[in-house]
Design a protein around this motif. Structure first.
Motif, PDB file in Angstrom:
ATOM      1  N   THR A  71       0.850  -1.191   0.000  1.00 33.24           N
ATOM      2  CA  THR A  71       0.000   0.000   0.000  1.00 33.24           C
ATOM      3  C   THR A  71       0.884   1.238   0.000  1.00 33.24           C
ATOM      4  O   THR A  71       1.781   1.367   0.847  1.00 33.24           O
ATOM      5  CB  THR A  71      -0.937   0.019   1.227  1.00 33.24           C
ATOM      6  OG1 THR A  71      -1.827  -1.098   1.155  1.00 33.24           O
ATOM      7  CG2 THR A  71      -1.765   1.302   1.247  1.00 33.24           C
ATOM      8  N   GLU A  88       3.029  10.012   6.360  1.00 34.35           N
ATOM      9  CA  GLU A  88       1.916   9.978   5.415  1.00 34.35           C
ATOM     10  C   GLU A  88       2.209  10.918   4.246  1.00 34.35           C
ATOM     11  O   GLU A  88       2.534  12.084   4.450  1.00 34.35           O
ATOM     12  CB  GLU A  88       0.607  10.408   6.094  1.00 34.35           C
ATOM     13  CG  GLU A  88       0.068   9.396   7.085  1.00 34.35           C
ATOM     14  CD  GLU A  88      -1.280   9.805   7.663  1.00 34.35           C
ATOM     15  OE1 GLU A  88      -2.315   9.437   7.051  1.00 34.35           O
ATOM     16  OE2 GLU A  88      -1.292  10.482   8.699  1.00 34.35           O
ATOM     17  N   PRO A  90       0.009  11.536   1.026  1.00 35.88           N
ATOM     18  CA  PRO A  90      -1.181  11.196   0.235  1.00 35.88           C
ATOM     19  C   PRO A  90      -0.862  11.059  -1.253  1.00 35.88           C
ATOM     20  O   PRO A  90      -0.088  11.837  -1.813  1.00 35.88           O
ATOM     21  CB  PRO A  90      -2.117  12.386   0.496  1.00 35.88           C
ATOM     22  CG  PRO A  90      -1.665  12.941   1.805  1.00 35.88           C
ATOM     23  CD  PRO A  90      -0.174  12.758   1.817  1.00 35.88           C
ATOM     24  N   ASP A 159      -7.724   4.441  -3.630  1.00 36.68           N
ATOM     25  CA  ASP A 159      -8.773   4.790  -2.680  1.00 36.68           C
ATOM     26  C   ASP A 159      -8.774   6.308  -2.528  1.00 36.68           C
ATOM     27  O   ASP A 159      -7.875   6.877  -1.903  1.00 36.68           O
ATOM     28  CB  ASP A 159      -8.509   4.111  -1.331  1.00 36.68           C
ATOM     29  CG  ASP A 159      -9.668   4.277  -0.353  1.00 36.68           C
ATOM     30  OD1 ASP A 159     -10.303   5.351  -0.351  1.00 36.68           O
ATOM     31  OD2 ASP A 159      -9.926   3.343   0.432  1.00 36.68           O
ATOM     32  N   VAL A 161     -10.681   8.176  -0.806  1.00 35.58           N
ATOM     33  CA  VAL A 161     -10.967   8.638   0.556  1.00 35.58           C
ATOM     34  C   VAL A 161      -9.683   8.692   1.387  1.00 35.58           C
ATOM     35  O   VAL A 161      -9.374   9.700   2.022  1.00 35.58           O
ATOM     36  CB  VAL A 161     -12.009   7.730   1.245  1.00 35.58           C
ATOM     37  CG1 VAL A 161     -12.217   8.175   2.693  1.00 35.58           C
ATOM     38  CG2 VAL A 161     -13.328   7.756   0.484  1.00 35.58           C
ATOM     39  N   THR A 162      -8.919   7.594   1.372  1.00 35.46           N
ATOM     40  CA  THR A 162      -7.668   7.547   2.151  1.00 35.46           C
ATOM     41  C   THR A 162      -6.470   8.062   1.367  1.00 35.46           C
ATOM     42  O   THR A 162      -5.394   8.252   1.923  1.00 35.46           O
ATOM     43  CB  THR A 162      -7.376   6.104   2.597  1.00 35.46           C
ATOM     44  OG1 THR A 162      -7.217   5.259   1.430  1.00 35.46           O
ATOM     45  CG2 THR A 162      -8.506   5.569   3.460  1.00 35.46           C
ATOM     46  N   GLN A 163      -6.692   8.296   0.063  1.00 36.33           N
ATOM     47  CA  GLN A 163      -5.624   8.748  -0.835  1.00 36.33           C
ATOM     48  C   GLN A 163      -4.420   7.798  -0.788  1.00 36.33           C
ATOM     49  O   GLN A 163      -3.278   8.202  -0.632  1.00 36.33           O
ATOM     50  CB  GLN A 163      -5.214  10.183  -0.493  1.00 36.33           C
ATOM     51  CG  GLN A 163      -6.315  11.209  -0.761  1.00 36.33           C
ATOM     52  CD  GLN A 163      -5.884  12.622  -0.473  1.00 36.33           C
ATOM     53  OE1 GLN A 163      -5.362  12.914   0.606  1.00 36.33           O
ATOM     54  NE2 GLN A 163      -6.081  13.519  -1.442  1.00 36.33           N
ATOM     55  N   THR A 164      -4.740   6.505  -0.908  1.00 32.74           N
ATOM     56  CA  THR A 164      -3.718   5.458  -0.956  1.00 32.74           C
ATOM     57  C   THR A 164      -3.939   4.612  -2.206  1.00 32.74           C
ATOM     58  O   THR A 164      -5.011   4.647  -2.822  1.00 32.74           O
ATOM     59  CB  THR A 164      -3.771   4.542   0.284  1.00 32.74           C
ATOM     60  OG1 THR A 164      -5.067   3.906   0.352  1.00 32.74           O
ATOM     61  CG2 THR A 164      -3.516   5.326   1.556  1.00 32.74           C
TER      62      THR A 164
END
Length: 303
Positions: A71, A88, A90, A159, A161-164
């Motif tokens: 991920t 993190e 993004p 994704d 939403v999670t920007q992954t």
């Protein structure tokens, strides 16, 4: 009871937990595992029983095959999902499959890895995870690993939403390779934080998942049949990577007492060879440059 039993280790158990349970199920203390698996990793864990414990080092020398998920977008202290998030970045623009594939190709071959702090590698007599749990830092050793194959096995999923971004992979590697670190190194190649989000060991020590048994299945087999002899593999499988010589009676009578193989009959071909007598694996001999002959390295049977 003697032989090699490949186990399909479930997540949530340590390799030591597997050995502990099997000692109780099989009613024997002489059991060891070949190649530690982290608790959150499932898959093949070769177990050596009885005299086969002498073959553990050879089981560990064989390469391993893993499948799992990477991920992109964040990193953790443990390089997997067990640790707290420490970084993190993004993913604002998803990577293309070509970008990911090209980055993975750069990690194939001989590479240098720095083991994660949460690992069993020893530094100054202490495990790295002991330093990590105590909040201490220490210089970690650099280790060489060989990545035979590292390829993407699914389309990357983004994704929003999670920007992954995540995708499945397969890796064929040498002993001592940290797949968690490989996932982190891949992220570094792409310029983002990354983590190994799932991992299964598909093969280890020359055994694969199809040949492996669950602990529950072993317990059931012992309850019903009272033995697992038909599930045990001979030591031969642990040393299958070496060439073998089957010595005649006269030579066997000499070498079983610790004498080397006659150099004129058995000149050097490899660093190590397997010695058999009457078709049965007896020992592993290693070439001695000093003696200029093959000398006993590890003996399994002398009778």
């Amino acid at each position: 009871m003697e032989g090699i039993l490949p186990i399909n280790k479930p997540t949530g158990m340590t390799s030591h937990d597997v050995v502990y349970k099997l000692r109780k199920i099989l009613h024997t203390k002489k059991i060891g595992h070949a190649g530690t698996l982290d608790p959150n990793v499932d898959g093949v864990l070769p177990i050596a029983i009885g005299k086969a414990t002498k073959s553990i080092e050879f089981l560990q020398e064989a390469g391993k095959i893993y499948t799992g998920f990477v991920t992109l977008g964040f990193a953790t202290a443990t390089e997997d999902l067990d640790g707290e998030i420490v970084d993190e970045i993004p993913i604002l623009k998803p990577f293309t499959t070509d970008e990911i594939d090209q980055a993975m190709k750069t990690l194939v071959g001989d590479i240098i890895q720095i083991p994660p702090m949460y690992s069993a590698v020893k530094v100054n007599g202490r495990r790295l995870y002991d330093y990590a749990r105590a909040g201490e830092t220490v210089e970690r050793p650099h280790r060489q690993a060989t990545i035979y194959e590292f390829k993407r096995m699914s389309r990357p999923v983004y994704d929003a939403v999670t920007q992954t971004q995540s995708f499945a992979f397969e890796a064929k590697v040498s002993k001592g390779t940290y797949i968690r670190t490989l996932a982190v190194d891949l992220g570094a190649k792409l310029g983002v934080a990354s983590v190994m989000s799932q991992l299964t060991r598909q093969a280890s020590g020359g055994f694969n998942l199809a040949e492996s048994h669950t602990i529950d299945a072993v317990a059931q087999q012992m309850h019903v049949e009272g033995t697992i002899d038909e599930w045990l593999f001979p030591i031969d499988r642990a040393v299958a990577q070496y060439s073998a010589v089957d010595v005649p009676d006269a030579v066997w009578e000499r070498i079983k007492h610790g004498i080397g193989l006659p150099a004129d009959q058995y000149p050097q071909k490899d660093e190590k060879i397997v010695v058999k007598h009457d078709g049965e694996v007896k020992s592993v001999f290693a070439w001695s440059s000093e003696k200029e002959q093959y000398r006993p390295y590890r003996t399994f049977k002398n009778e």
